[in-house]
Each structure stands twice: as C-alpha cells, then as structure tokens.
Design a protein around this motif. Structure first.
Motif, PDB file in Angstrom:
ATOM      1  N   PHE A  32       2.809 -54.861 -40.604  1.00  0.00           N
ATOM      2  CA  PHE A  32       3.925 -54.593 -41.321  1.00  0.00           C
ATOM      3  C   PHE A  32       3.137 -53.699 -42.555  1.00  0.00           C
ATOM      4  CE2 PHE A  32       5.809 -58.007 -39.063  1.00  0.00           C
ATOM      5  CZ  PHE A  32       6.979 -57.214 -38.601  1.00  0.00           C
ATOM      6  N   TRP A  33       2.088 -53.098 -42.461  1.00  0.00           N
ATOM      7  CA  TRP A  33       1.522 -52.563 -43.532  1.00  0.00           C
ATOM      8  C   TRP A  33       2.186 -51.173 -43.670  1.00  0.00           C
ATOM      9  CZ3 TRP A  33      -1.297 -55.049 -47.098  1.00  0.00           C
ATOM     10  CH2 TRP A  33      -2.141 -54.320 -47.996  1.00  0.00           C
ATOM     11  N   PRO A  34       2.513 -50.519 -44.786  1.00  0.00           N
ATOM     12  CA  PRO A  34       3.336 -49.464 -44.730  1.00  0.00           C
ATOM     13  C   PRO A  34       2.650 -48.271 -44.447  1.00  0.00           C
ATOM     14  CG  PRO A  34       3.491 -50.516 -46.817  1.00  0.00           C
ATOM     15  CD  PRO A  34       2.587 -51.270 -46.149  1.00  0.00           C
ATOM     16  N   SER A  35       1.279 -48.023 -44.540  1.00  0.00           N
ATOM     17  CA  SER A  35       0.487 -46.750 -44.104  1.00  0.00           C
ATOM     18  C   SER A  35       0.467 -46.743 -42.657  1.00  0.00           C
ATOM     19  CB  SER A  35      -0.623 -46.647 -44.803  1.00  0.00           C
ATOM     20  OG  SER A  35      -1.591 -47.941 -44.405  1.00  0.00           O
ATOM     21  N   ASN A  36       0.708 -47.852 -41.682  1.00  0.00           N
ATOM     22  CA  ASN A  36       0.766 -47.736 -40.189  1.00  0.00           C
ATOM     23  C   ASN A  36       1.900 -47.549 -39.738  1.00  0.00           C
ATOM     24  OD1 ASN A  36      -1.947 -48.426 -40.312  1.00  0.00           O
ATOM     25  ND2 ASN A  36      -1.621 -50.683 -40.459  1.00  0.00           N
ATOM     26  N   GLN A  37       3.040 -47.494 -40.343  1.00  0.00           N
ATOM     27  CA  GLN A  37       4.368 -47.055 -39.857  1.00  0.00           C
ATOM     28  C   GLN A  37       4.258 -45.893 -39.299  1.00  0.00           C
ATOM     29  OE1 GLN A  37       7.335 -46.765 -42.834  1.00  0.00           O
ATOM     30  NE2 GLN A  37       8.877 -46.591 -41.364  1.00  0.00           N
ATOM     31  N   LYS A  38       3.914 -44.576 -39.735  1.00  0.00           N
ATOM     32  CA  LYS A  38       3.519 -43.420 -38.947  1.00  0.00           C
ATOM     33  C   LYS A  38       3.158 -43.497 -37.584  1.00  0.00           C
ATOM     34  CE  LYS A  38       3.685 -40.329 -42.688  1.00  0.00           C
ATOM     35  NZ  LYS A  38       2.899 -39.427 -43.658  1.00  0.00           N
ATOM     36  N   ARG A  39       1.789 -44.250 -37.350  1.00  0.00           N
ATOM     37  CA  ARG A  39       1.403 -44.507 -36.328  1.00  0.00           C
ATOM     38  C   ARG A  39       2.015 -45.258 -35.152  1.00  0.00           C
ATOM     39  NH1 ARG A  39      -3.936 -47.743 -37.400  1.00  0.00           N
ATOM     40  NH2 ARG A  39      -4.465 -45.831 -38.536  1.00  0.00           N
ATOM     41  N   PHE A  40       2.896 -46.295 -35.512  1.00  0.00           N
ATOM     42  CA  PHE A  40       3.479 -47.266 -34.697  1.00  0.00           C
ATOM     43  C   PHE A  40       4.741 -46.255 -34.005  1.00  0.00           C
ATOM     44  CE2 PHE A  40       1.563 -50.970 -36.734  1.00  0.00           C
ATOM     45  CZ  PHE A  40       0.524 -51.099 -35.511  1.00  0.00           C
ATOM     46  N   GLN A  41       5.378 -45.397 -35.161  1.00  0.00           N
ATOM     47  CA  GLN A  41       6.397 -44.579 -34.818  1.00  0.00           C
ATOM     48  C   GLN A  41       5.988 -43.716 -33.650  1.00  0.00           C
ATOM     49  OE1 GLN A  41       8.219 -43.269 -38.346  1.00  0.00           O
ATOM     50  NE2 GLN A  41       9.485 -45.003 -38.490  1.00  0.00           N
ATOM     51  N   ALA A  44       5.366 -45.325 -30.282  1.00  0.00           N
ATOM     52  CA  ALA A  44       6.716 -45.245 -29.520  1.00  0.00           C
ATOM     53  C   ALA A  44       7.448 -44.332 -28.990  1.00  0.00           C
ATOM     54  CB  ALA A  44       7.650 -46.248 -30.739  1.00  0.00           C
ATOM     55  N   LYS A  45       7.251 -42.964 -29.817  1.00  0.00           N
ATOM     56  CA  LYS A  45       7.767 -41.941 -29.340  1.00  0.00           C
ATOM     57  C   LYS A  45       6.906 -41.205 -28.038  1.00  0.00           C
ATOM     58  CE  LYS A  45       9.651 -40.213 -33.437  1.00  0.00           C
ATOM     59  NZ  LYS A  45       9.698 -39.038 -34.673  1.00  0.00           N
ATOM     60  N   ASP A  46       5.610 -41.554 -28.212  1.00  0.00           N
ATOM     61  CA  ASP A  46       4.980 -41.159 -26.844  1.00  0.00           C
ATOM     62  C   ASP A  46       5.000 -41.884 -25.564  1.00  0.00           C
ATOM     63  OD1 ASP A  46       3.696 -39.356 -28.627  1.00  0.00           O
ATOM     64  OD2 ASP A  46       1.760 -40.514 -29.062  1.00  0.00           O
ATOM     65  N   VAL A  47       5.471 -43.168 -25.853  1.00  0.00           N
ATOM     66  CA  VAL A  47       5.694 -43.870 -24.563  1.00  0.00           C
ATOM     67  C   VAL A  47       6.882 -43.485 -23.824  1.00  0.00           C
ATOM     68  CG1 VAL A  47       6.375 -46.037 -23.881  1.00  0.00           C
ATOM     69  CG2 VAL A  47       4.577 -45.959 -25.651  1.00  0.00           C
ATOM     70  N   ASN A  50      11.418 -37.340 -23.547  1.00  0.00           N
ATOM     71  CA  ASN A  50      12.285 -36.572 -22.777  1.00  0.00           C
ATOM     72  C   ASN A  50      11.755 -35.472 -21.810  1.00  0.00           C
ATOM     73  OD1 ASN A  50      14.587 -37.922 -23.929  1.00  0.00           O
ATOM     74  ND2 ASN A  50      14.605 -36.414 -25.637  1.00  0.00           N
ATOM     75  N   GLU A  51      10.424 -35.150 -22.186  1.00  0.00           N
ATOM     76  CA  GLU A  51       9.721 -34.198 -21.424  1.00  0.00           C
ATOM     77  C   GLU A  51       9.340 -34.852 -19.890  1.00  0.00           C
ATOM     78  OE1 GLU A  51       6.671 -32.771 -23.453  1.00  0.00           O
ATOM     79  OE2 GLU A  51       7.905 -31.894 -24.950  1.00  0.00           O
ATOM     80  N   ASP A  52       8.885 -36.015 -20.035  1.00  0.00           N
ATOM     81  CA  ASP A  52       8.361 -36.697 -18.954  1.00  0.00           C
ATOM     82  C   ASP A  52       9.387 -37.468 -17.818  1.00  0.00           C
ATOM     83  OD1 ASP A  52       5.918 -36.129 -19.349  1.00  0.00           O
ATOM     84  OD2 ASP A  52       5.538 -38.162 -20.480  1.00  0.00           O
ATOM     85  N   ASP A  53      10.663 -37.329 -18.546  1.00  0.00           N
ATOM     86  CA  ASP A  53      11.808 -38.159 -17.855  1.00  0.00           C
ATOM     87  C   ASP A  53      12.796 -37.107 -16.756  1.00  0.00           C
ATOM     88  OD1 ASP A  53      13.604 -39.974 -16.957  1.00  0.00           O
ATOM     89  OD2 ASP A  53      14.732 -40.071 -18.679  1.00  0.00           O
TER      90      ASP A  53
END
Length: 57
Positions: A32-41, A44-47, A50-53
């Motif tokens: 929940f550290w604020p500076s890690n938010q971009k990394r986790f988002q 989540a998008k990489d997993v 739409n390109e792979d679907d």
C-alpha cells in the motif's frame, strides 16, 4: 537459568509468531505504499491486454 526443551520451544514459538507478524506488516506496507501504485497498475494492465485477446490465425 537452564535452557531445557520447554524453554527453547516456548522461545521459538514466540519468536516465530512475532517474526511472521512483522513480515506480514512489512508486506502490507510495501503493497500500500503510494510510490508502488504505478508499478502495480502497470502489472495489472500487462496481465490482461486487448492486443493478446484475439484468436489465432
């Protein structure tokens, strides 16, 4: 103070409990550290993208 089996077992159980509690708190703080938010988002998008679907050609 003699170190018999019961004393060592009690110490190891207490130390293990506090170790796991501290480790859990550390993981939650990291998550929940604020500076890690971009990394986790981004992860989540990489997993799911739409390109792979698309069906195989």
């Amino acid at each position: 103070m003699p170190f018999d089996h019961e004393t060592l077992v009690g110490f190891s159980k207490s130390f293990g409990l506090f170790y796991l509690i501290a480790l859990s708190i550390g993981v939650l703080v990291y998550t929940f550290w604020p500076s890690n938010q971009k990394r986790f988002q981004q992860a989540a998008k990489d997993v799911v993208s739409n390109e792979d679907d698309q069906p195989w050609h």
